[in-house]
Design an enzyme around this catalytic site. Sequence first.
Site, short mmCIF file in Angstrom:
data_model
loop_
_atom_site.label_atom_id
_atom_site.label_comp_id
_atom_site.label_asym_id
_atom_site.label_seq_id
_atom_site.Cartn_x
_atom_site.Cartn_y
_atom_site.Cartn_z
CG ASP A 54 2.57 1.78 4.84
OD1 ASP A 54 2.49 0.74 5.52
OD2 ASP A 54 3.64 2.16 4.31
CE LYS A 84 6.48 0.79 5.51
NZ LYS A 84 6.06 2.04 4.82
CG HIS A 117 11.74 0.78 5.41
ND1 HIS A 117 11.43 2.11 5.31
CD2 HIS A 117 11.26 0.21 4.28
CE1 HIS A 117 10.79 2.34 4.18
NE2 HIS A 117 10.68 1.21 3.53
CE LYS A 241 2.50 8.51 -5.12
NZ LYS A 241 2.64 9.07 -6.49
NE ARG A 247 -3.49 8.19 -11.06
CZ ARG A 247 -3.28 9.17 -11.94
NH1 ARG A 247 -4.06 9.30 -13.00
NH2 ARG A 247 -2.28 10.02 -11.76
P1 A2P Z 1 -0.36 8.64 -9.11
O1 A2P Z 1 0.16 8.96 -7.74
O2 A2P Z 1 -0.12 9.74 -10.09
O3 A2P Z 1 -1.81 8.17 -9.09
P2 A2P Z 1 2.12 1.29 -6.37
O4 A2P Z 1 1.25 1.68 -5.23
O5 A2P Z 1 1.89 -0.09 -6.88
O6 A2P Z 1 3.58 1.55 -6.10
O7 A2P Z 1 1.74 2.23 -7.62
C1 A2P Z 1 1.89 3.59 -7.54
C2 A2P Z 1 1.90 4.18 -8.93
O8 A2P Z 1 0.68 3.87 -9.62
C3 A2P Z 1 2.00 5.68 -8.89
O9 A2P Z 1 2.81 6.07 -9.97
C4 A2P Z 1 0.55 6.14 -9.05
O10 A2P Z 1 0.53 7.40 -9.68
C5 A2P Z 1 -0.02 5.09 -9.95
N1 A2P Z 1 -1.45 4.83 -9.70
C6 A2P Z 1 -2.11 4.79 -8.51
N2 A2P Z 1 -3.39 4.49 -8.67
C7 A2P Z 1 -3.59 4.29 -10.00
C8 A2P Z 1 -4.70 3.94 -10.80
N3 A2P Z 1 -5.89 3.72 -10.26
N4 A2P Z 1 -4.51 3.84 -12.14
C9 A2P Z 1 -3.31 4.06 -12.70
N5 A2P Z 1 -2.21 4.40 -12.00
C10 A2P Z 1 -2.34 4.51 -10.67
#
Ligand code: A2P
Length: 286
Positions: A54, A84, A117, A241, A247
């Site tokens: 996405d 978008k 968007h 994301k 992660r």
């Molecule tokens: P990073 O890219 O360093 O993993 P959302 O998708 O809700 O907007 O959240 C994105 C944020 O959460 C990013 O800052 C990402 O950082 C972080 N993030 C993604 N996966 C995890 C995870 N499994 N545990 C903790 N933080 C995460």
Amino acid sequence: MSERAKMQTEVPMIELNNGVMIPQFGLGVWKMTDGDEVETAVLAALETGYRLIDTAAVYGNEAGVGAAIRKSGIPRDEIFVTTKLWNSDQGRENVRAAFTASLKRLGLEYIDLYLIHWPVPAKGLYVETWQELERLYEEGKVRAIGVSNFLPEHLDNLLTSSIVTPAVNQIELHPKFPQNELRDYCANKNIHIESWSPIGGSRGNLLAEPILKRIGDSYGKTPAQVVIRWHIQNGLIVIPKSSNPDRIVQNIDVFDFALTDDDMSQIDSLATGERQGPNPTSMNNN
Ligand code: A2P
């Protein structure tokens, strides 16, 4: 079966209102810079079994997304790509050029899902913009069209003057901001919800909630995995994301456990009704 193939079969598919199938889980790439960061993340995700990516014109990383897709060697029709239309490209005369530019940056022949968007109500252009998306859809350039950040009042206006019902509405949604009314409204119109900022983004501190750790510990899962699983069990399409390879792997590893009704209601109790992101009624950025 290899680990990779196993993972892939575990992501459920959801049927959109026009019959197109979308993976219920994928990678959001907001805030990833074009080039190395986005390419590495998208490639890692595809290798781990992600099949939904996405992006958006305004993220500025469509070229990197396209490059990673090509590098992966996975057939185009096995990957679901969303992008978008940005606010400054709303209006009858702008949509086609914006769409073509996205296609070109991605290096693709078609888009799976194309979204408006934001409604940008101050401009009053989202209905005519939608009618242009309908043309792209009729011409087969996109497999499905939808919206993002639309409230019922915006959807009502769209539905009264259009032919195609949006396939999805992609909105800020996480346990602290569960959007129950908008979900009910969309369910009644057969519009699927996609959750952005599904793990609460970087601002809300959702993942630090002790309830999530407690529940996660009982399954050997992290708070993020518990929250992603909450979206899945709510029937939402979820696009966390992450640019971090560990992660990226962790976030898709949510199909080997199930939250109980009690877990689900404990997570529901985190709702504050507060947004982390902009309010669609006043988000007019160009
Ligand atoms: P990073 O890219 O360093 O993993 P959302 O998708 O809700 O907007 O959240 C994105 C944020 O959460 C990013 O800052 C990402 O950082 C972080 N993030 C993604 N996966 C995890 C995870 N499994 N545990 C903790 N933080 C995460």
